[in-house]
Write an enzyme that holds these catalytic residues in place. Sequence first.
Site, mmCIF file in Angstrom:
data_model
loop_
_atom_site.group_PDB
_atom_site.id
_atom_site.type_symbol
_atom_site.label_atom_id
_atom_site.label_comp_id
_atom_site.label_asym_id
_atom_site.label_seq_id
_atom_site.Cartn_x
_atom_site.Cartn_y
_atom_site.Cartn_z
ATOM 1 N N SER A 79 46.007 47.384 28.192
ATOM 2 C CA SER A 79 46.849 47.176 29.369
ATOM 3 C C SER A 79 45.987 47.316 30.612
ATOM 4 O O SER A 79 44.920 47.937 30.587
ATOM 5 C CB SER A 79 47.962 48.225 29.424
ATOM 6 N N ASP A 80 46.445 46.734 31.708
ATOM 7 C CA ASP A 80 45.878 47.115 32.997
ATOM 8 C C ASP A 80 46.337 48.554 33.255
ATOM 9 O O ASP A 80 47.237 49.076 32.586
ATOM 10 C CB ASP A 80 46.352 46.165 34.097
ATOM 11 N N CYS A 81 45.708 49.202 34.202
ATOM 12 C CA CYS A 81 45.916 50.640 34.343
ATOM 13 C C CYS A 81 47.326 50.974 34.826
ATOM 14 O O CYS A 81 47.752 50.505 35.892
ATOM 15 C CB CYS A 81 44.856 51.232 35.260
#
Length: 778
Positions: free
Chosen positions: A300-302
Amino acid sequence: MRLLQNLCLTILIITQTSSLHLYVESTQPPYSCDSSDSSTKLYPFCQTKLPISQRVEDLVSRLTLQEKVSQLVDTAPAIPRLGIPAYEWWSEALHGVAFQRNVRQGIRFNGSIRSATSFPQVILTAASFDAHLWYRIGQVIGKEARGIYNSGQATGMTFWAPNINIFRDPRWGRGQETPGEDPLVTGKYAVSYVRGVQGDSFEGGTLGEHLQASACCKHFTAYDLDSWKGMNRFIFDAQVTLQDLADTYQPPFQSCIQEGKASGIMCAYNRVNGVPNCADYNLLSKKARGQWGFYGYITSDCDAVSIIHDDQGYAKSPEDAVADVLKAGMDVNCGDYLKNYTKSAVKKKILPESEIDRALHNLFSLRMRLGLFNGNPTKQPYGNIAPDQVCSPEHQGLALEAAQDGIVLLKNSDRLLPLSKLKTLSLAVIGPNANNSTMLLGNYFGPPCKTVTPLQGLQNYIKNPRYHPGCSRVSCSSASINQAVKLAKGADQVILVMGLDQTQEKEDKDRVDLVLPGMQRELITSVAKAAKKPVVLVLFCGGPVDVSFAKYDRNIGSIIWAGYPGEAGGTALAQIIFGDHNPGGRLPMTWYPQDFIRVPMTDMRMRPQPSSGYPGRTYRFYNGKKVFEFGYGLSYSNYSYELASVTQNKFYMRASSNQLTNNSNTIRYKFISDMGIELCEKNKFTVTVRVKNHGEMAGKHPVLIFVRQAKLGSGRPNRKLVGFQTVNLNAGEKAEIKYELSPCEHLSSPDDRGLMVMEEGPQFLLIGDKEYPITIIF
């Protein structure tokens, strides 16, 4: 049992409840399965002769549920009882091995290696249109990353680059990170960069099991808005047609996976047509893994998992969000959400433990491909990459070459440039970007080997140039116009160094205007009017700027776009200005006028809608006025182009089924899927273009070939790029360039359902300012 080998300077042990956390500083790289450790070498997951899938299955079977959950986040802790070291999944290498302050990542510059080669920001590198250059940059980044790991300054070898989203809107703050607005260019950049980083050959196909480093193509998918007029990337629901997905947003990711063999993908924050990217089974599992054959891990993106519940409200509970992403096919969470809620999701029977095992299989497979479970790294592939290969003269030379080849000459009235080294008696350098070394690096950068600002570069030609910043900052809320004018009046030549920096465009900051900030325009025009001769205007920026005023101002003789050119940017710029390098870069994105800002950034449509005044986007579909076009750029040499030969200009695309369909305009078409591989292969053709350098200087530049259909409208592109190659020619020299094209790939387009079709009738090859007809016959 040993956790890591050849430790250690310090070990800090902190007890929190029942957990044991270890922070280790080491002069040697962390790894598992030391051959001298009898307690681990008997584990099947340490036996390198076994297939990775079998080794991973053994490893995962030995983990408790708590240990499994702990490995699902970017900061994965050690598992001491199995001799497994901690691992950091998050590292950056957008245009050089990098790090972000105040964030725990896998790379550190606190040992014997204090810097890494910093290449130009990607948008400028893309302007070279040189796939082999992109590959060589990837090679250097991968090699320097491995060198840093071998020196004990890395706890991770997974790099979250490249950014291959389409630069759809000129206001996007992160457009600078991308290869531009064209899907073909972006896809080829992705393939070249990934192959270089991971250790494959330029042509691909030689990678095998072992990775030099891991590249991750991001942000999947249709992500190109950060923060604009109250809308942000966390809650944005991108409404995208199947047609636009098929020919704009998805092709770079498909190329990255199928041709580049990327070992990582990052799913984006935003939703697409209502579904969060990280929770989209059709996107991650069905499309990427199923249809495209992706073999790797998905991150995932953060904090992208947390927003699915906390911000978007898509999931009813945190446990539902965790279950959604793992069932969709995501593997690791940048953030803490999976660490905090996965165990409870299992206990609530929302999530089967088998989904955790699936994710861990992908994660540990990748770590094994990196050689982190194969014993002493010095005895493994890439173990001989030493610290002296980081920031080597060869690598720094490539950074200079990349800046030279990317910089674009936009205007050169009366051949003002290059300036004469002998006749230029004095020089005034004015502008807030003239002596700013940080500006050169764009964003996502690490400590560079060294930097040369524009002023420092120009000092190699004119020993004592007169300098004034003109504005204290790029925002230029106030300008020292009188002082700048006085300086200009006393100089033989004037160079204005203006543009943007990261205070104007960056991650989480989209622009609301396309003009130069503050009083920059007034400063430029005042200085240009006062100068003895027409001035040179240099623009540092990632996104395009409306400089129509300068384009038509006779007092401004030359305009140069220098992007954010990296550590050697000042040297490259000075060499171009004084004629030691012939500029050959071409714009990888359209430069729009200021009135484009009336178009909402949130409108994801690529194709125009004349009835509503919507102009479309990018050179393929935009129908409005342009400041500078995609592919535009000048050189100090004039080049001519002609079609030397084409192996065929009529394509008989008659499949055995011969199923024809008529569209609303009564043009017959066929689905590519109905044609079959044999027919598509049979009709591949070669276009040979003859190029001549009519100038007095040697020069390198890209030759772009486009296609357009005879009948436009109905969603057809104005033109589309189908091939590009660079050619290096001495003065007066000729060369021939060959392009291998396929009708099924290059002469097709998607229908409104996203299915690729080929229309019967004439199309045109566009080379330079000439058109050559070709015909498709059913």
